[in-house]
Design a protein around this motif. Structure first.
Motif, PDB file in Angstrom:
ATOM      1  N   GLU A 167      41.336  23.259  30.966  1.00  9.11           N
ATOM      2  CA  GLU A 167      40.318  24.226  31.052  1.00  9.11           C
ATOM      3  C   GLU A 167      41.119  24.940  32.256  1.00  9.11           C
ATOM      4  O   GLU A 167      40.640  26.358  32.630  1.00  9.11           O
ATOM      5  N   TRP A 168      41.772  24.436  32.592  1.00  9.94           N
ATOM      6  CA  TRP A 168      42.241  25.346  34.131  1.00  9.94           C
ATOM      7  C   TRP A 168      43.563  26.512  33.696  1.00  9.94           C
ATOM      8  O   TRP A 168      42.440  27.712  34.356  1.00  9.94           O
ATOM      9  N   MET A 169      44.021  26.215  31.894  1.00  9.45           N
ATOM     10  CA  MET A 169      44.437  27.098  32.123  1.00  9.45           C
ATOM     11  C   MET A 169      43.956  28.804  31.437  1.00  9.45           C
ATOM     12  O   MET A 169      43.674  29.677  31.561  1.00  9.45           O
ATOM     13  N   ASN A 170      42.858  28.047  30.639  1.00 11.00           N
ATOM     14  CA  ASN A 170      41.889  29.112  30.265  1.00 11.00           C
ATOM     15  C   ASN A 170      41.112  29.727  31.977  1.00 11.00           C
ATOM     16  O   ASN A 170      40.997  31.077  31.308  1.00 11.00           O
ATOM     17  N   SER A 171      40.644  28.973  32.668  1.00 10.65           N
ATOM     18  CA  SER A 171      39.616  29.646  33.907  1.00 10.65           C
ATOM     19  C   SER A 171      41.175  30.610  34.100  1.00 10.65           C
ATOM     20  O   SER A 171      40.953  31.662  34.917  1.00 10.65           O
ATOM     21  N   ALA A 172      42.375  30.455  33.755  1.00 13.45           N
ATOM     22  CA  ALA A 172      42.959  31.081  35.584  1.00 13.45           C
ATOM     23  C   ALA A 172      43.406  31.848  34.207  1.00 13.45           C
ATOM     24  O   ALA A 172      43.580  33.500  35.006  1.00 13.45           O
ATOM     25  N   GLU A 173      43.428  32.786  32.908  1.00 16.97           N
ATOM     26  CA  GLU A 173      43.444  33.997  32.082  1.00 16.97           C
ATOM     27  C   GLU A 173      42.544  34.836  32.615  1.00 16.97           C
ATOM     28  O   GLU A 173      42.265  36.135  32.825  1.00 16.97           O
ATOM     29  N   GLU A 174      40.748  33.907  32.841  1.00 12.41           N
ATOM     30  CA  GLU A 174      39.654  34.602  32.871  1.00 12.41           C
ATOM     31  C   GLU A 174      39.480  35.604  34.706  1.00 12.41           C
ATOM     32  O   GLU A 174      39.113  36.680  34.664  1.00 12.41           O
ATOM     33  N   ARG A 175      40.246  34.266  35.656  1.00 16.09           N
ATOM     34  CA  ARG A 175      39.940  35.141  36.985  1.00 16.09           C
ATOM     35  C   ARG A 175      41.291  36.468  36.713  1.00 16.09           C
ATOM     36  O   ARG A 175      41.071  37.352  37.217  1.00 16.09           O
ATOM     37  N   MET A 176      42.697  36.530  36.500  1.00 14.49           N
ATOM     38  CA  MET A 176      43.042  37.586  35.942  1.00 14.49           C
ATOM     39  C   MET A 176      42.584  38.685  35.424  1.00 14.49           C
ATOM     40  O   MET A 176      42.559  39.360  36.079  1.00 14.49           O
ATOM     41  N   ARG A 177      41.792  38.527  34.388  1.00 16.37           N
ATOM     42  CA  ARG A 177      40.962  39.657  33.984  1.00 16.37           C
ATOM     43  C   ARG A 177      40.046  39.665  35.297  1.00 16.37           C
ATOM     44  O   ARG A 177      40.228  41.185  35.093  1.00 16.37           O
ATOM     45  N   GLU A 178      39.700  38.775  35.571  1.00 15.58           N
ATOM     46  CA  GLU A 178      38.971  39.633  36.914  1.00 15.58           C
ATOM     47  C   GLU A 178      39.409  40.397  37.721  1.00 15.58           C
ATOM     48  O   GLU A 178      39.441  41.106  38.081  1.00 15.58           O
ATOM     49  N   GLY A 179      40.819  39.803  38.535  1.00 15.37           N
ATOM     50  CA  GLY A 179      41.525  40.673  38.950  1.00 15.37           C
ATOM     51  C   GLY A 179      42.471  41.660  38.381  1.00 15.37           C
ATOM     52  O   GLY A 179      42.294  43.001  39.508  1.00 15.37           O
ATOM     53  N   MET A 180      42.350  42.325  37.311  1.00 16.62           N
ATOM     54  CA  MET A 180      42.648  43.479  36.750  1.00 16.62           C
ATOM     55  C   MET A 180      41.270  44.521  37.281  1.00 16.62           C
ATOM     56  O   MET A 180      41.922  45.567  37.599  1.00 16.62           O
ATOM     57  N   GLU A 181      39.966  44.046  37.000  1.00 17.36           N
ATOM     58  CA  GLU A 181      39.298  45.219  36.931  1.00 17.36           C
ATOM     59  C   GLU A 181      38.949  45.193  38.348  1.00 17.36           C
ATOM     60  O   GLU A 181      38.584  45.956  39.644  1.00 17.36           O
ATOM     61  N   LYS A 182      40.022  43.855  39.626  1.00 16.92           N
ATOM     62  CA  LYS A 182      39.247  44.637  41.080  1.00 16.92           C
ATOM     63  C   LYS A 182      40.420  44.958  41.795  1.00 16.92           C
ATOM     64  O   LYS A 182      40.794  45.181  42.877  1.00 16.92           O
ATOM     65  N   GLY A 183      41.929  44.894  41.064  1.00 18.92           N
ATOM     66  CA  GLY A 183      42.721  45.745  41.704  1.00 18.92           C
ATOM     67  C   GLY A 183      43.466  44.391  42.439  1.00 18.92           C
ATOM     68  O   GLY A 183      44.422  44.521  43.354  1.00 18.92           O
ATOM     69  N   HIS A 184      43.478  43.231  42.706  1.00 24.51           N
ATOM     70  CA  HIS A 184      44.679  42.052  42.627  1.00 24.51           C
ATOM     71  C   HIS A 184      45.046  41.561  41.039  1.00 24.51           C
ATOM     72  O   HIS A 184      44.468  40.950  40.518  1.00 24.51           O
ATOM     73  N   VAL A 185      46.439  42.048  41.205  1.00 21.72           N
ATOM     74  CA  VAL A 185      47.388  41.288  39.990  1.00 21.72           C
ATOM     75  C   VAL A 185      48.371  41.269  40.717  1.00 21.72           C
ATOM     76  O   VAL A 185      48.849  41.481  41.953  1.00 21.72           O
TER      77      VAL A 185
END
Length: 593
Positions: A167-185
């Motif tokens: 479940e955490w691994m799935n959330s990690a991808e979701e958070r990284m996608r959010e980071g891509m939108e906000k400039g945190h990569v």
């Protein structure tokens, strides 16, 4: 008249006595209430992070992996620290003992720092090549770390924990996608290093898969039926859950995320990077030093250590400049004598045997927790540094010094003595084990970690080599200087990367110019600093403070100075912010003067 006075005195004495008894009861109640708050804080903290419980040897939550990235968890952790910060405010320092006042100051620091960190977007870059939960879960999955695999129930608990991890691994991808939108990569250069770590766990060959290792080493008392059932369950877990999760994450990070990766190297490349770095400096050094101050300190320390290195270069008769001597040490085949990884492990054990006769001259209190040297697991050793994993609180699991040996033929021994002093004895093993074994400390302080103190102590420990009968070989002494230089260079390159706009390549070159580490090792180190801004600063800052305090004690106490007592004073409180350590040692010096 005498009788009346006597009666009056008796009344006054009884009144005073009653007040004193009342005060004792009141103080006792305050202490009991304070201790209760500390116990609840610790227990609530284990529920919020069950992995910490497992590491401490508390197996109540071995079936749980909390999704640290969920909004629900972030809300809970915020409430947790706000709640206990408020409860601490109810206790006046005047009503607490000196030890309790220190505990209150420490817990207040904890609450404030964690609450401040929640204001940033660290959750949007949840995976890196060095520090993230997926790497630690790999260690646990191997069956040779803190997660026990002694009973059928242990095996079943791990499968449930894996469900939470997926479940955490799935959330990690979701958070990284959010980071891509906000400039945190992540920088692209770090994403490249993560990919092989993920890909190695997409292998469907069970015999090779890390998560299948516990099945290959069943306890002897398992029945054939139990073994068969667990084999089938683990096969299903790996093929149906683990492999698909790693495949999804690998595909995402190798394509979309790689394309979005940063070209910049430091945290300045992200929104609020400067503010976040200032917070990280305070978190890891436990000081109020600025990036500029630390950068300047680093430059001065590099210059000082270079002059000491020049003396070793002259001693061994090397002709050429210091940079050429670095290259010579890096490539000297006489310093790469091993053909088998086990020989590296045996060399560290031999170092321990050489120093044993001298230990009691510096330490009259030694830990009971056992200790081992092990090779770092293959799935992560290419990107790993040497490290120490603490033993369990009850001492049943040993402290472990992990040594990465990706290529034994090029393993250079020149810094092994200082490395052992740092990671093992009397460095992390003594400091952490003595803390865990100290029953006078509340539970939460037994597992607390401040890098400024913990890494500062470990680096200070490297300077004890001559007192412990080591550094008789000039190359090992050079190794100690090299290790200290390595930490001084960190002050320069970490602040350079994250506050001065340095590129990865500039940081690598500065390191190559000033230390004898191999290029591959330096690249790994620079990328480590990129992944965790500020952490690398803690070593030298803490070491310099402990050195300063020892020198002050030696100068003030003269013949009354006992290095064993000094070490007891430093170690007995466990990890604390450096300002609190300084106050403690100053009070000790004053009391001894």
């Amino acid at each position: 008249m005498v009788k009346k006075i006597t009666i009056l005195c008796i009344v006054l004495i009884l009144t005073y006595s009653c007040k004193q008894e009342s005060k004792k009861v009141e103080d006792s109640n305050i202490s009991a209430d304070f201790a209760t708050v500390l116990d609840y804080y610790y227990e609530d903290g284990l529920k919020l992070n069950p992995i910490n419980a497992t590491m401490a040897g508390d197996h109540r939550y071995n079936n749980q992996f909390v999704n640290l990235l969920s909004d629900d968890y972030v809300s809970k952790i915020k409430s947790h620290y706000e709640k206990y910060k408020g409860e601490l405010d109810a206790f006046s320092d005047e009503d607490l003992s000196d030890s309790e006042q220190m505990t209150k100051a420490i817990l207040t620091w904890e609450c404030n720092m964690h609450l401040a960190e929640l204001k940033f977007n660290a959750n949007l870059t949840p995976i890196d090549q060095m520090w993230s939960p997926n790497l630690f879960m790999g260690q646990l999955a191997s069956g040779s770390s803190a997660q026990p695999f002694n009973t059928v129930e242990d095996y079943q608990k791990w499968m449930k924990r894996v469900d939470g991890y997926v479940e955490w691994m799935n959330s990690a991808e979701e958070r990284m996608r959010e980071g891509m939108e906000k400039g945190h990569v992540l920088p692209k250069s770090l994403i490249v290093k993560v990919l092989p770590q993920l890909q190695s766990l997409t292998d469907r060959d069970l015999e090779k898969h890390l998560f299948y290792q516990p099945i290959k080493s069943f306890p002897n008392d398992f029945t054939d039926e139990e073994k068969s059932a667990l084999e089938e369950a683990y096969k299903d877990m790996i093929i149906q859950k683990i492999v698909p999760a790693y495949e999804r994450l690998y595909t995402f990070m190798s394509k979309e995320y790689m394309e979005a990766g940063r070209e910049s190297s430091g945290i300045q490349g992200e929104p609020d990077g400067d503010a976040y770095y200032a917070h990280q400096i305070k978190k890891y050094t436990t000081t109020n030093m600025t990036a500029a101050e630390i950068h300047e300190l680093g430059l001065n320390e590099v210059a000082r250590i270079r002059s000491e290195m020049e003396k070793i270069k002259m001693q061994v008769g090397f002709e050429g400049d210091l940079k050429a001597f670095f290259d010579y040490v890096r490539s000297n085949k006489e310093l790469m004598p091993f053909a088998e990884p086990q020989q590296v492990i045996e060399n560290f054990n031999a170092i321990y045997e050489r120093m044993k006769p001298q230990i009691e001259k510096l330490f009259d209190v030694k830990p009971k927790t056992p200790f081992e040297v092990r090779r770092t697991e293959s799935f992560r050793e290419k990107s790993a540094s040497a490290e120490y994993n603490p033993g369990s609180l009850d001492g049943t699991r040993p402290g472990i010094f992990y040594v990465p040996i990706p290529d034994v033929a090029t393993y250079n021994t020149y810094s092994d003595e200082s490395l052992f002093l740092h990671e093992a004895i009397p460095g992390h093993h003594y400091q952490i084990s003595l803390t865990q074994e100290n029953d006078d400390l509340p539970k939460f302080r037994k597992t607390l970690w401040y890098s400024g103190y913990g890494e500062g102590w470990a680096l200070y420990s490297e300077s004890l080599g001559e007192e412990l009968g080591l550094y008789t070989d000039p190359y090992q002494l050079f190794g100690m200087l090299g290790a200290e230089m390595h930490r001084a260079v960190r002050l320069v390159v970490d602040t350079g990367l994250h506050s001065k706009g340095w590129t990865r390549e500039e940081a690598i070159q500065y390191s190559l110019d000033n230390e004898a580490e191999s290029e591959a090792s330096i690249i790994s180190e620079i990328e480590r600093y990129m992944a965790n801004p500020g952490q690398a600063l803690s070593y030298k800052i803490g070491q310099l403070k402990i050195r300063e305090l020892r020198k002050k004690a030696e100068n003030t106490l003269g013949d009354n100075f006992d290095v064993r007592q000094f070490h007891n004073q430093v170690l007995e409180t466990g990890c604390i912010p450096l300002a609190l350590l300084e106050d403690k040692i100053n009070n000790w010096i004053k009391a001894k003067s």
